[in-house]
Design an enzyme around this catalytic site. Sequence first.
Site, PDB file in Angstrom:
ATOM      1  N   ASN A   8       0.875  -1.172   0.000  1.00  0.00           N
ATOM      2  CA  ASN A   8       0.000   0.000   0.000  1.00  0.00           C
ATOM      3  C   ASN A   8       0.913   1.224   0.000  1.00  0.00           C
ATOM      4  O   ASN A   8       1.493   1.571   1.023  1.00  0.00           O
ATOM      5  CB  ASN A   8      -0.883  -0.044   1.252  1.00  0.00           C
ATOM      6  CG  ASN A   8      -1.789   1.158   1.377  1.00  0.00           C
ATOM      7  OD1 ASN A   8      -1.747   2.071   0.542  1.00  0.00           O
ATOM      8  ND2 ASN A   8      -2.587   1.191   2.417  1.00  0.00           N
ATOM      9  N   LYS A  15       3.348   0.855   3.109  1.00  0.00           N
ATOM     10  CA  LYS A  15       2.927  -0.126   4.110  1.00  0.00           C
ATOM     11  C   LYS A  15       2.966  -1.504   3.456  1.00  0.00           C
ATOM     12  O   LYS A  15       2.658  -1.631   2.265  1.00  0.00           O
ATOM     13  CB  LYS A  15       1.494   0.154   4.570  1.00  0.00           C
ATOM     14  CG  LYS A  15       1.390   1.402   5.403  1.00  0.00           C
ATOM     15  CD  LYS A  15       0.008   1.518   6.030  1.00  0.00           C
ATOM     16  CE  LYS A  15      -0.149   2.861   6.703  1.00  0.00           C
ATOM     17  NZ  LYS A  15      -1.463   3.449   6.579  1.00  0.00           N
ATOM     18  N   ARG A 100      -2.745  -2.374  -3.174  1.00  0.00           N
ATOM     19  CA  ARG A 100      -3.918  -1.535  -2.971  1.00  0.00           C
ATOM     20  C   ARG A 100      -3.805  -0.404  -3.996  1.00  0.00           C
ATOM     21  O   ARG A 100      -2.809   0.319  -4.008  1.00  0.00           O
ATOM     22  CB  ARG A 100      -3.929  -0.949  -1.570  1.00  0.00           C
ATOM     23  CG  ARG A 100      -5.053   0.035  -1.406  1.00  0.00           C
ATOM     24  CD  ARG A 100      -4.900   0.865  -0.170  1.00  0.00           C
ATOM     25  NE  ARG A 100      -5.999   1.803  -0.079  1.00  0.00           N
ATOM     26  CZ  ARG A 100      -5.877   3.036   0.376  1.00  0.00           C
ATOM     27  NH1 ARG A 100      -4.701   3.479   0.791  1.00  0.00           N
ATOM     28  NH2 ARG A 100      -6.913   3.826   0.434  1.00  0.00           N
ATOM     29  N   HIS A 190     -12.560   3.345   0.390  1.00  0.00           N
ATOM     30  CA  HIS A 190     -12.564   2.383   1.508  1.00  0.00           C
ATOM     31  C   HIS A 190     -13.313   1.104   1.114  1.00  0.00           C
ATOM     32  O   HIS A 190     -13.783   0.367   1.990  1.00  0.00           O
ATOM     33  CB  HIS A 190     -13.285   2.941   2.762  1.00  0.00           C
ATOM     34  CG  HIS A 190     -12.527   4.000   3.498  1.00  0.00           C
ATOM     35  ND1 HIS A 190     -13.164   5.023   4.166  1.00  0.00           N
ATOM     36  CD2 HIS A 190     -11.208   4.197   3.713  1.00  0.00           C
ATOM     37  CE1 HIS A 190     -12.277   5.796   4.740  1.00  0.00           C
ATOM     38  NE2 HIS A 190     -11.069   5.325   4.485  1.00  0.00           N
ATOM     39  N   HIS A 218     -16.854   3.053   8.402  1.00  0.00           N
ATOM     40  CA  HIS A 218     -15.395   3.001   8.561  1.00  0.00           C
ATOM     41  C   HIS A 218     -14.967   4.346   9.146  1.00  0.00           C
ATOM     42  O   HIS A 218     -14.995   5.366   8.461  1.00  0.00           O
ATOM     43  CB  HIS A 218     -14.713   2.745   7.206  1.00  0.00           C
ATOM     44  CG  HIS A 218     -13.222   2.731   7.307  1.00  0.00           C
ATOM     45  ND1 HIS A 218     -12.460   1.596   7.148  1.00  0.00           N
ATOM     46  CD2 HIS A 218     -12.333   3.719   7.579  1.00  0.00           C
ATOM     47  CE1 HIS A 218     -11.186   1.878   7.334  1.00  0.00           C
ATOM     48  NE2 HIS A 218     -11.082   3.164   7.583  1.00  0.00           N
ATOM     49  N   GLY A 220     -11.905   6.040  10.673  1.00  0.00           N
ATOM     50  CA  GLY A 220     -10.474   6.083  10.985  1.00  0.00           C
ATOM     51  C   GLY A 220     -10.029   7.524  10.857  1.00  0.00           C
ATOM     52  O   GLY A 220     -10.755   8.427  11.274  1.00  0.00           O
ATOM     53  N   GLY A 342     -10.050   2.780  13.131  1.00  0.00           N
ATOM     54  CA  GLY A 342      -9.449   3.062  14.446  1.00  0.00           C
ATOM     55  C   GLY A 342     -10.447   3.573  15.469  1.00  0.00           C
ATOM     56  O   GLY A 342     -10.453   3.127  16.625  1.00  0.00           O
ATOM     57  N   GLY A 344     -13.969   3.506  15.143  1.00  0.00           N
ATOM     58  CA  GLY A 344     -15.095   2.577  15.215  1.00  0.00           C
ATOM     59  C   GLY A 344     -14.772   1.310  15.992  1.00  0.00           C
ATOM     60  O   GLY A 344     -15.619   0.756  16.692  1.00  0.00           O
ATOM     61  N   GLU A 345     -13.523   0.846  15.867  1.00  0.00           N
ATOM     62  CA  GLU A 345     -13.142  -0.398  16.542  1.00  0.00           C
ATOM     63  C   GLU A 345     -12.847  -0.195  18.027  1.00  0.00           C
ATOM     64  O   GLU A 345     -13.027  -1.092  18.831  1.00  0.00           O
ATOM     65  CB  GLU A 345     -11.872  -0.983  15.886  1.00  0.00           C
ATOM     66  CG  GLU A 345     -12.105  -1.486  14.479  1.00  0.00           C
ATOM     67  CD  GLU A 345     -10.814  -1.700  13.704  1.00  0.00           C
ATOM     68  OE1 GLU A 345      -9.746  -1.876  14.324  1.00  0.00           O
ATOM     69  OE2 GLU A 345     -10.878  -1.682  12.461  1.00  0.00           O
ATOM     70  N   ASN A 346     -12.357   1.015  18.353  1.00  0.00           N
ATOM     71  CA  ASN A 346     -11.819   1.215  19.709  1.00  0.00           C
ATOM     72  C   ASN A 346     -12.617   2.119  20.634  1.00  0.00           C
ATOM     73  O   ASN A 346     -12.439   2.058  21.841  1.00  0.00           O
ATOM     74  CB  ASN A 346     -10.399   1.789  19.612  1.00  0.00           C
ATOM     75  CG  ASN A 346      -9.453   0.817  18.945  1.00  0.00           C
ATOM     76  OD1 ASN A 346      -9.276  -0.298  19.426  1.00  0.00           O
ATOM     77  ND2 ASN A 346      -8.873   1.208  17.825  1.00  0.00           N
ATOM     78  N   GLU A 396      -7.961  -4.890   5.542  1.00  0.00           N
ATOM     79  CA  GLU A 396      -7.890  -4.731   4.093  1.00  0.00           C
ATOM     80  C   GLU A 396      -6.768  -5.583   3.498  1.00  0.00           C
ATOM     81  O   GLU A 396      -6.908  -6.144   2.419  1.00  0.00           O
ATOM     82  CB  GLU A 396      -7.672  -3.252   3.750  1.00  0.00           C
ATOM     83  CG  GLU A 396      -8.910  -2.416   4.045  1.00  0.00           C
ATOM     84  CD  GLU A 396      -8.596  -0.961   4.322  1.00  0.00           C
ATOM     85  OE1 GLU A 396      -8.138  -0.663   5.449  1.00  0.00           O
ATOM     86  OE2 GLU A 396      -8.782  -0.126   3.430  1.00  0.00           O
TER      87      GLU A 396
HETATM   88  P1  ADP Z   1      -6.170   5.317   9.221  1.00  0.00           P
HETATM   89  O1  ADP Z   1      -7.470   5.775   8.657  1.00  0.00           O
HETATM   90  O2  ADP Z   1      -5.047   6.265   8.980  1.00  0.00           O
HETATM   91  O3  ADP Z   1      -5.846   3.849   8.962  1.00  0.00           O
HETATM   92  P2  ADP Z   1      -6.993   4.448  11.844  1.00  0.00           P
HETATM   93  O4  ADP Z   1      -8.033   3.560  11.268  1.00  0.00           O
HETATM   94  O5  ADP Z   1      -5.894   3.829  12.622  1.00  0.00           O
HETATM   95  O6  ADP Z   1      -6.372   5.436  10.799  1.00  0.00           O
HETATM   96  O7  ADP Z   1      -7.760   5.492  12.802  1.00  0.00           O
HETATM   97  C1  ADP Z   1      -7.099   6.529  13.428  1.00  0.00           C
HETATM   98  C2  ADP Z   1      -8.074   7.199  14.389  1.00  0.00           C
HETATM   99  O8  ADP Z   1      -8.510   6.241  15.346  1.00  0.00           O
HETATM  100  C3  ADP Z   1      -7.451   8.342  15.171  1.00  0.00           C
HETATM  101  O9  ADP Z   1      -8.354   9.418  15.224  1.00  0.00           O
HETATM  102  C4  ADP Z   1      -7.273   7.735  16.539  1.00  0.00           C
HETATM  103  O10 ADP Z   1      -7.299   8.688  17.559  1.00  0.00           O
HETATM  104  C5  ADP Z   1      -8.487   6.841  16.618  1.00  0.00           C
HETATM  105  N1  ADP Z   1      -8.365   5.876  17.703  1.00  0.00           N
HETATM  106  C6  ADP Z   1      -7.525   4.844  17.839  1.00  0.00           C
HETATM  107  N2  ADP Z   1      -7.700   4.242  19.037  1.00  0.00           N
HETATM  108  C7  ADP Z   1      -8.682   4.936  19.693  1.00  0.00           C
HETATM  109  C8  ADP Z   1      -9.325   4.825  20.945  1.00  0.00           C
HETATM  110  N3  ADP Z   1      -8.996   3.881  21.798  1.00  0.00           N
HETATM  111  N4  ADP Z   1     -10.295   5.719  21.248  1.00  0.00           N
HETATM  112  C9  ADP Z   1     -10.639   6.679  20.381  1.00  0.00           C
HETATM  113  N5  ADP Z   1     -10.070   6.837  19.178  1.00  0.00           N
HETATM  114  C10 ADP Z   1      -9.111   5.972  18.830  1.00  0.00           C
END
Ligand code: ADP
Length: 415
Positions: A8, A15, A100, A190, A218, A220, A342, A344-346, A396
Site C-alpha cells: 500500500n 505499508k 492496494r 474504503h 469506517h 479512521g 481506528g 469505530g473499533e476502539n 484490508e
Molecule cells: P487510518 O485511517 O489512517 O488507517 P486508523 O483507522 O488507525 O487510521 O484510525 C485513526 C483514528 O482512530 C485516530 O483518530 C485515533 O485517535 C483513533 N483511535 C484509535 N484508538 C482509539 C481509541 N482507543 N479511542 C478513540 N479513538 C481511537
Amino acid sequence: MMNVLVLNSGSSSLKFQLIATDLDRIQHDADERLCRGEVERIGGEAIITVQMRNGPRQKFTASLADIPAALDYLVRWIASDRSGIKEVQTLADIGAVGHRVVHGGEMFAESVIITDEVLKKIEDCIDLAPLHNPNNIKCIVAARQIFGPKLPQVGVFDTAFHQSIPEPAYLYAVPYHLYRRHHIRRYGFHGTSHRYVAYRYRVLRKLTREQTHVITLHLGNGCSAAAIRGGCSVDTSMGMTPLEGLVMGTRSGDIDPAIVNLIATKEGLSTHQVDALLNTQSGLLGISGLTNDMRVLQQELREHDDRRVRLAIEVFCYRARKYIGAFLACMGGADAIVFTGGIGENSADIRARICAGLEWAGLRLDETRNQQMVGVEGEISSSDSSLHAYVIPTDEELLIARDTVRCILGEPHPS
Ligand code: ADP
C-alpha cells in the site's frame, strides 16, 4: 501455499504485509501473517518499522530516495537472514504481489491481475486521483523490476466494491455532459474495508451474501459509510473524491459547495488552496483547533471539557447518525450497523454517541457489550434490539492477499 506481499504505497510511505495463504486457508480462515510493517519518510532518511507475526516491533533507518528504493530495500530485508522469516529465503519464495490501488474509475468492479493493459487503465485513472494513483503505479513498476515480469501482481481497488451503486445514487445533479466529459460522479472509497467487514458480518451471522443488509461505518482518519444491500454496495458517503460525506480527522466531509468560492474570495486563496484547507485543516482538527486525533480529543474532553473539542465530537457523531438515517431510508432498512476503523473499533464512547437517538430505528446498544468490544469482533446491541450493531476490526490487507490468490487461480472472489 503462497506467500503474498501486500503493498500500500503513499507519497512518502509504503505499508506492507507478508501473508501466507491459499484456497484451503481462506476457506478455514487460517491465513498466516508472517510479517507486517511500514517504511515512512521515503525521500530522505527513512524509518522502517517491522513486526514479525505477533512479535515486538523493530525499528531501523536507511536512506531511501524513492518508492523503488524503499521496495527494493524492503524485499531484500524480508529475504535476508536478518528478518528471520524462514518461509522466505530468496525472492522466489514470494509468490505474488497484491497492490492496494486507490482509484479504478469505472473500469474496475473487481480485483484483477495487472497486465500492461491494466496498468494503462490505472494510468488513465490518474486524473481522478492525481495524488494517489501515481504512487501505486510507481510501486507496481518497481515490483515488476525487482521480481521480473513473470511474478503475478494483482490490483485491488478502493473504488471497486462501490461500482454496484446504481445511477441515481452515483450521479450528481450537475450538467450531464460533465459526467460524460470528465467522469464526474460518485465513486466512493474504503471499498476493500467495507467489503471485508460486510463479509465478516455475514460469516458471524451465518448469512448468505444475498441476505446481507448492513450499514458499515469506517471511522479512521478518513471516514466513510456504506449502504450494503444483498452484499452489494448501493450507496456510500465518499464521492468523486474522499472529501465528501462524514466529518473526518482533517477533512470537512459535506459542505455547501458555494462555500469554496466564498472562502477563496474572503480569505484571498486560490481554489486549490481552499481544496487543501478542506482536506487537511478541517474536520475534527478544524473545529477543535487542537488535533485530528480522536483519542486525544476524548481525553481533552474528559479532563478539561473544552467547548470546541466537545463541538468537534458532536458534529462528528451527528453527521454519522445523519448518514445512518439516510441510508436506512435509501436501502429500505438494514439488519445491522457495523463499526470499523481506528475510532469505530476502539471507541465505545463514540459508538454510543452515534447510536444515541436511533431507538426509533430499533437500535439499542448493550452498554456492557459496547464497553467490552475494543479492537475485537462482536455484537454490541442488546438482545431486544431489532437493528443490530457490531464491531468488526477491518483487515484490508488480508482481503488483498486473498483476492490476489483467487485472481491468480482464476477463482471468483465474492464479497
Ligand atoms: P487510518 O485511517 O489512517 O488507517 P486508523 O483507522 O488507525 O487510521 O484510525 C485513526 C483514528 O482512530 C485516530 O483518530 C485515533 O485517535 C483513533 N483511535 C484509535 N484508538 C482509539 C481509541 N482507543 N479511542 C478513540 N479513538 C481511537
